[in-house]
Design an enzyme around this catalytic site. Structure first.
Site, PDB file in Angstrom:
ATOM      1  N   GLU A 240       0.798  -1.128  -0.130  1.00 20.38           N
ATOM      2  CA  GLU A 240       0.007   0.042  -0.016  1.00 20.38           C
ATOM      3  C   GLU A 240       0.878   1.396  -0.085  1.00 20.38           C
ATOM      4  O   GLU A 240       0.780   2.035   0.913  1.00 20.38           O
ATOM      5  CB  GLU A 240      -1.070   0.360   1.056  1.00 20.38           C
ATOM      6  CG  GLU A 240      -1.926  -1.167   1.177  1.00 20.38           C
ATOM      7  CD  GLU A 240      -3.067  -0.950   2.032  1.00 20.38           C
ATOM      8  OE1 GLU A 240      -3.115  -0.129   2.860  1.00 20.38           O
ATOM      9  OE2 GLU A 240      -3.977  -1.875   2.016  1.00 20.38           O
ATOM     10  N   GLU A 340      -6.200  -8.018   0.172  1.00 17.21           N
ATOM     11  CA  GLU A 340      -6.729  -7.744   1.376  1.00 17.21           C
ATOM     12  C   GLU A 340      -8.081  -7.223   0.979  1.00 17.21           C
ATOM     13  O   GLU A 340      -8.249  -6.718  -0.052  1.00 17.21           O
ATOM     14  CB  GLU A 340      -5.996  -6.393   1.959  1.00 17.21           C
ATOM     15  CG  GLU A 340      -4.757  -6.670   2.520  1.00 17.21           C
ATOM     16  CD  GLU A 340      -4.234  -5.439   3.283  1.00 17.21           C
ATOM     17  OE1 GLU A 340      -5.084  -4.630   3.643  1.00 17.21           O
ATOM     18  OE2 GLU A 340      -2.961  -5.620   3.713  1.00 17.21           O
TER      19      GLU A 340
END
Ligand SMILES: *[C@@H]1O[C@H](CO)[C@@H](O)[C@H](O)[C@H]1NC(C)=O
Ligand SMILES: *[C@@H]1O[C@H](CO)[C@@H](O)[C@H](O)[C@H]1NC(C)=O
Length: 413
Positions: A240, A340
């Protein structure tokens, strides 16, 4: 995982590629998956492939969130029992406790948050994959003296990957907390740095990329030389990163090709054969940091990761719209794992106990949609939230996620 407030702010800025369909990218799902696995599993009797993916079965996994980088929002009971008080990140807690007391408190955590019985339970729930978030400081030589992180985690990682290998899990390891932090105010990096602006975290510079290569080099070496790591098949080079800007351009131009080369160079120095080479994973285009492949001259056995939190996307808070969004594939790179996702919904609408059927549908639709790509890894196995929308084990206990994942409706969309 990002804390809720910031994630929703960032999600609003991300390009939302709901229109993308796999056939438009020139692949059909199952064929694509078989192709990927055929490339990967090049097994002969004399040289069995170690770096396998679940053959013909989609990746179905859970993240071991808060094992090696604790995020206080999801592990609040644990955090306070460790004496971390109101500190916001591992760095802050170690600063508060002092190195020696912190090491004792964290050792206790590593030893008890995810245990061998958790791993066995995951296997009994028909999961086949785990993803383990790691901070660069797990290799203690990489951290500066001024950086405060717990020491001693590596042996506990060795135990977990060994238990997981014994159960036949495929294992993804990822650099979740990068040197100087890839996002300044997200404790998933292990740090919380209020003085740095959200658009200008300090990871994105050559001196810190160099430390990340050390992490990747040390990890690759370990994976190929320590038998406990035998089922690790993939290393993700950064979790991320921030949204597209000049910094992430430098990351894609400089860090990605060098990170890829670092892993391959260690493999070639060890004489690792091509059927044992690791997959090297980057966040995909849909994540919003730009196209990871743009500056890659070599993407052999590369893989991509999308994180899809529908509850933080601009979907109206209407169950039918959520169920529709769950059927829309995202992602712009192949091969892709949705590494995720969760069942979280905006504003904590629809309490789980009173909406079991909705959450069953929401789960199955997302899972089956992601299974049209390589598959999925849920965020996360365990929390202190007692909320099945974040907590896989609680969702199984609540009857929302089936123990036998093959029993899900094959075509819920
Ligand atoms: C491992 O990290 C150290 C720094 O602690 C570094 O000097 C070394 O080059 C790294 N090893 C590899 C194989 O990258
Ligand atoms: C798989 O093995 C074949 C035969 O040994 C070899 O030609 C090919 O290059 C290998 N493929 C990969 C991806 O390693």
């Amino acid at each position: 995982m990002k804390s809720l407030y910031l994630l929703s702010a960032i999600a609003a800025l991300l390009p939302f590629t709901l229109a993308w369909l796999p056939h438009e990218a020139g692949i059909t799902n199952l064929e694509g998956r078989d192709l990927f696995q055929t490339q990967l599993v090049n097994e002969t009797e004399s040289d069995p492939a170690k770096r396998w993916l679940p053959n013909k079965t989609p990746i179905r996994g859970v993240n071991l969130g808060s094992q090696f980088i604790i995020e206080p929002w999801m592990a609040s009971t644990e955090w306070s029992s460790m004496g971390c008080g109101s500190s916001k990140s591992e760095f802050d807690c170690v600063t508060l406790l002092g190195q020696e007391s912190a090491d004792a408190a964290f050792a206790n955590h590593w030893n008890s948050w995810i245990t061998q019985s958790d791993i066995k339970k995951m296997a009994s729930y028909s999961l086949n994959t785990i993803r383990i978030p790691l901070g660069y400081w797990i290799f203690e030589g990489i951290k500066y003296d001024s950086e405060h992180f717990p020491e001693g985690a590596l042996n506990y990682l060795g135990d977990i990957v060994e238990w997981a290998a014994d159960e036949g899990f495929y294992i993804v390891l990822n650099l979740h907390g990068a040197p100087f932090a890839q996002d300044a105010k997200q404790p998933f990096t292990g740090q919380y740095i209020p003085s740095i602006s959200d658009s200008n975290p300090a990871f994105y510079q050559t001196s810190q990329y160099n430390r990340a290569y050390w992490f990747l080099g040390n990890l690759t070496h370990l994976v190929h030389t320590d038998n406990r790591y035998r089922n690790v098949g993939m290393i993700e080079v950064i979790n991320e990163p921030i949204g597209s800007n000049d910094l992430t351009d430098s990351m894609r131009r400089e860090y990605y090709p060098n990170a890829y080369a670092t892993i391959r160079n260690v493999e070639s120095s060890l004489g690792v054969s091509s059927n044992r080479a690791l997959h090297i994973q980057m966040m995909d285009n849909a994540w919003g940091s730009g196209d990871p492949t743009q500056y890659l001259s070599n993407n052999w056995e590369a893989a991509y990761d999308d994180h899809n939190y529908i509850g933080f996307s601009p979907v109206s808070v209407v169950q039918a719209d959520y169920l529709q969004a769950a059927c829309n594939p995202r992602g712009g790179n192949w091969p892709l794992i949705v590494g995720e996702w969760s069942m979280v919904v905006a504003n904590s609408a629809w309490p789980p106990q009173a909406n079991v059927q909705f959450y069953k549908d929401f789960f199955a639709r997302q899972a089956r949609t992601y299974e049209k790509q390589l598959g999925w890894i849920y965020w996360t196995w365990k929390t202190d939230l007692n909320d099945p929308r974040w907590d896989y084990s609680a969702a199984v206990a609540a009857g929302i996620i089936p123990k036998n994942l093959d029993s899900m409706d094959a075509n819920p969309c």
